[in-house]
Design an enzyme around this catalytic site. Structure first.
Site, PDB file in Angstrom:
ATOM      1  N   ASP A 227       0.835  -1.214   0.000  1.00  0.00           N
ATOM      2  CA  ASP A 227       0.000   0.000   0.000  1.00  0.00           C
ATOM      3  C   ASP A 227       0.864   1.255   0.000  1.00  0.00           C
ATOM      4  O   ASP A 227       1.983   1.255   0.516  1.00  0.00           O
ATOM      5  CB  ASP A 227      -0.919  -0.024   1.238  1.00  0.00           C
ATOM      6  CG  ASP A 227      -2.077   0.954   1.104  1.00  0.00           C
ATOM      7  OD1 ASP A 227      -2.404   1.333  -0.033  1.00  0.00           O
ATOM      8  OD2 ASP A 227      -2.648   1.328   2.140  1.00  0.00           O
TER       9      ASP A 227
ATOM     10  N   ASN B 264     -10.956  -2.065  -5.452  1.00  0.00           N
ATOM     11  CA  ASN B 264     -10.167  -1.167  -6.315  1.00  0.00           C
ATOM     12  C   ASN B 264     -10.778  -1.110  -7.722  1.00  0.00           C
ATOM     13  O   ASN B 264     -10.751  -0.077  -8.385  1.00  0.00           O
ATOM     14  CB  ASN B 264      -8.710  -1.650  -6.454  1.00  0.00           C
ATOM     15  CG  ASN B 264      -7.902  -1.551  -5.172  1.00  0.00           C
ATOM     16  OD1 ASN B 264      -6.969  -2.322  -4.972  1.00  0.00           O
ATOM     17  ND2 ASN B 264      -8.244  -0.606  -4.309  1.00  0.00           N
TER      18      ASN B 264
HETATM   19  C1  IPE Z   1      -5.452  -2.475  -0.293  1.00  0.00           C
HETATM   20  O1  IPE Z   1      -5.112  -1.169  -0.492  1.00  0.00           O
HETATM   21  C2  IPE Z   1      -5.385  -3.214  -1.587  1.00  0.00           C
HETATM   22  C3  IPE Z   1      -4.047  -3.352  -2.147  1.00  0.00           C
HETATM   23  C4  IPE Z   1      -2.922  -3.004  -1.600  1.00  0.00           C
HETATM   24  C5  IPE Z   1      -4.034  -3.957  -3.435  1.00  0.00           C
HETATM   25  P1  IPE Z   1      -6.219  -0.017  -0.665  1.00  0.00           P
HETATM   26  O2  IPE Z   1      -5.481   1.255  -0.686  1.00  0.00           O
HETATM   27  O3  IPE Z   1      -7.096  -0.311  -1.811  1.00  0.00           O
HETATM   28  O4  IPE Z   1      -7.070  -0.207   0.672  1.00  0.00           O
HETATM   29  P2  IPE Z   1      -7.945   0.829   1.447  1.00  0.00           P
HETATM   30  O5  IPE Z   1      -8.893   1.409   0.455  1.00  0.00           O
HETATM   31  O6  IPE Z   1      -6.995   1.842   1.985  1.00  0.00           O
HETATM   32  O7  IPE Z   1      -8.599   0.030   2.532  1.00  0.00           O
HETATM   33  C1  IPE Z   2      -1.415   0.407  -3.506  1.00  0.00           C
HETATM   34  O1  IPE Z   2      -1.198   1.779  -3.454  1.00  0.00           O
HETATM   35  C2  IPE Z   2      -1.682  -0.085  -4.904  1.00  0.00           C
HETATM   36  C3  IPE Z   2      -3.072  -0.495  -5.131  1.00  0.00           C
HETATM   37  C4  IPE Z   2      -4.038  -0.476  -4.268  1.00  0.00           C
HETATM   38  C5  IPE Z   2      -3.393  -0.938  -6.472  1.00  0.00           C
HETATM   39  P1  IPE Z   2      -2.416   2.816  -3.484  1.00  0.00           P
HETATM   40  O2  IPE Z   2      -2.773   3.085  -4.896  1.00  0.00           O
HETATM   41  O3  IPE Z   2      -3.521   2.326  -2.600  1.00  0.00           O
HETATM   42  O4  IPE Z   2      -1.743   4.106  -2.865  1.00  0.00           O
HETATM   43  P2  IPE Z   2      -2.285   4.962  -1.649  1.00  0.00           P
HETATM   44  O5  IPE Z   2      -2.567   3.995  -0.521  1.00  0.00           O
HETATM   45  O6  IPE Z   2      -3.528   5.657  -2.108  1.00  0.00           O
HETATM   46  O7  IPE Z   2      -1.162   5.888  -1.329  1.00  0.00           O
HETATM   47 MG    MG Z   3      -4.012   2.484  -0.587  1.00  0.00          MG
END
Ligand code: IPE
Ligand code: IPE
Ligand code: MG
Length: 289
Positions: free
Chosen positions: A67, A115
Site C-alpha cells: 500500500d 479497487n
Molecule cells: C489495499 O489497499 C489493496 C491493495 C494493496 C491492493 P487499498 O489502498 O485499496 O485499501 P484501502 O482502500 O486503503 O482500505
Molecule cells: C497500492 O497503493 C496499490 C493499489 C491499491 C493498487 P495505493 O494506490 O492504494 O496508494 P495509496 O494507498 O492511495 O497511497
Molecule cells: Mg491504498
C-alpha cells in the site's frame, strides 16, 4: 538513516553553531564522503540484521499488502502512475530478498475487488499495463527459473481485461513445473468473495450428494479457497501506515502475526523486510509458539 545517521546529524548541528567551522562542516555534511559513510554503515547494519534473523526460525509464508504507491508519488510531486511503476519495481526487489532468505511462500495483494470499482478507468488501465509487463518480466527473469519459482495469480481473474489474463496464463505455464518457491499475486481479489466462492462450491457439492452436512468443517472450506495449495501466512506486512486488512486473506490470517510499517511501498527497504521478520521472530519467542 538510522542511529549513526542521527548521531552524525546531531554532531553536524553542534558544529554548525561555531562560525569558524560552519563552512567546512556544511561541506562535509553535503559531501559524497558523508553520504558514502552513512550508506555503508546502513548496509553493514542491514547485513548484520539479516545474519541474525537467518539464525532464527524463518516464517514459511510471508504475505504483503503493498500500500501507499500514490502517497509515495504525491510526496515527491510525481504522478500516481509513476508511484505504481515504482511499486512494481519494488516487488521485483522484494522477491529477490525473499528468495535470498529461502522463504518458500510469498503472497502479495496487488488489486482488490473494491479497487476495480473504486478507481478511475485511466488509473486501472495503468495498473493493468503494469501487471502485464510485471508478469512478462517475471517469467523472463533467469533467477525465477534457476531458483524454481512457481508463479500464480488468484482472485476473480475473469473480471480482468484479456491482456492481463493472457500474461498470467503465460507466466503460469512457463513456471508451472517449479516446486521450490510459490509466488502468488492476488488480483481482482477479495477475501469475502473468496469465502463466498468456496461456500457456493460446497453448496453445489452438497446438492450433488458429494459431501454430507456433517463433513463440512474448516478443512472443507480451506480446501476450496483459492489458496488451497499453500499454508496460512505466518506474517502479514502492510506498508504505508494504515492498520487494517482491507479484505485480504480473511480466512487464512486467523493466527498470522501482523506487522504494520509507515513506509510507503515504493520506499520499502531490505532493512524494513528484515525488521518485520525480526519482530515476528521476537513475538514467536516471547509467546513460546
Ligand atoms: C489495499 O489497499 C489493496 C491493495 C494493496 C491492493 P487499498 O489502498 O485499496 O485499501 P484501502 O482502500 O486503503 O482500505
Ligand atoms: C497500492 O497503493 C496499490 C493499489 C491499491 C493498487 P495505493 O494506490 O492504494 O496508494 P495509496 O494507498 O492511495 O497511497
Ligand atoms: Mg491504498
Amino acid at each position: 538513516m538510522g542511529r549513526i545517521g542521527q548521531a552524525l546529524d546531531g554532531t553536524a548541528r553542534w558544529l554548525l553553531k561555531w562560525r569558524i567551522i560552519r563552512g567546512p562542516a556544511r561541506y562535509l555534511a553535503n559531501s559524497r564522503y558523508a553520504y558514502s559513510i552513512i550508506s555503508r554503515t546502513d548496509r553493514v547494519r542491514t547485513n548484520r540484521l539479516r545474519d541474525r534473523i537467518k539464525r532464527s526460525e524463518m516464517p514459511q509464508h510471508v504475505s504483503i499488502i503493498m500500500d501507499g504507491n500514490r502517497r509515495f508519488a504525491w510526496s515527491q510531486e510525481l504522478g500516481r502512475e509513476v508511484g505504481h511503476q515504482h511499486g512494481k519495481e519494488k516487488l521485483k526487489e522484494v522477491m529477490d530478498w525473499i528468495l535470498d532468505l529461502k522463504i518458500p511462500y510469498l503472497t502479495v495483494y496487488a488489486l482488490s475487488t473494491e479497487n476495480m470499482t473504486g478507481r478511475e478507468d485511466d488509473e486501472l488501465d495503468t495498473l493493468y499495463d503494469l501487471y502485464v509487463t510485471g508478469f512478462q518480466e517475471i517469467c523472463s527473469d533467469p533467477k525465477i527459473h534457476s531458483s524454481g519459482v512457481k508463479v500464480q495469480a488468484v482472485g476473480r481473474l475473469e473480471l480482468l481485461p484479456e491482456r492481463v489474463q493472457n500474461a498470467i496464463k503465460v507466466a503460469e505455464e512457463k513456471t508451472g513445473e517449479y516446486t521450490n518457491f510459490l509466488f502468488t499475486v492476488c488480483l481482482a481479489y477479495g477475501g469475502r468473495e473468496e469465502i463466498v466462492d468456496a461456500v457456493r462450491e460446497l453448496a453445489d457439492d452438497h446438492a450433488q450428494g458429494k459431501i454430507s452436512l456433517d463433513a463440512i468443517d474448516t478443512d472443507a472450506i480451506s480446501n476450496r479457497l483459492y489458496t488451497a495449495d499453500l499454508p496460512d501466512p505466518d506474517l502479514v506486512i502492510r506498508t504505508s501506515g494504515e492498520e487494517r486488512i482491507s479484505n485480504f486473506l480473511l480466512w487464512q490470517i486467523a493466527y498470522s502475526e501482523l506487522h504494520f510499517t509507515d513506509v510507503h511501498w515504493p520506499s520499502f527497504s531490505r532493512n524494513d523486510l528484515y525488521e518485520a521478520i525480526d519482530s515476528y521472530q521476537k513475538r514467536k519467542r516471547r509467546y513460546g509458539l
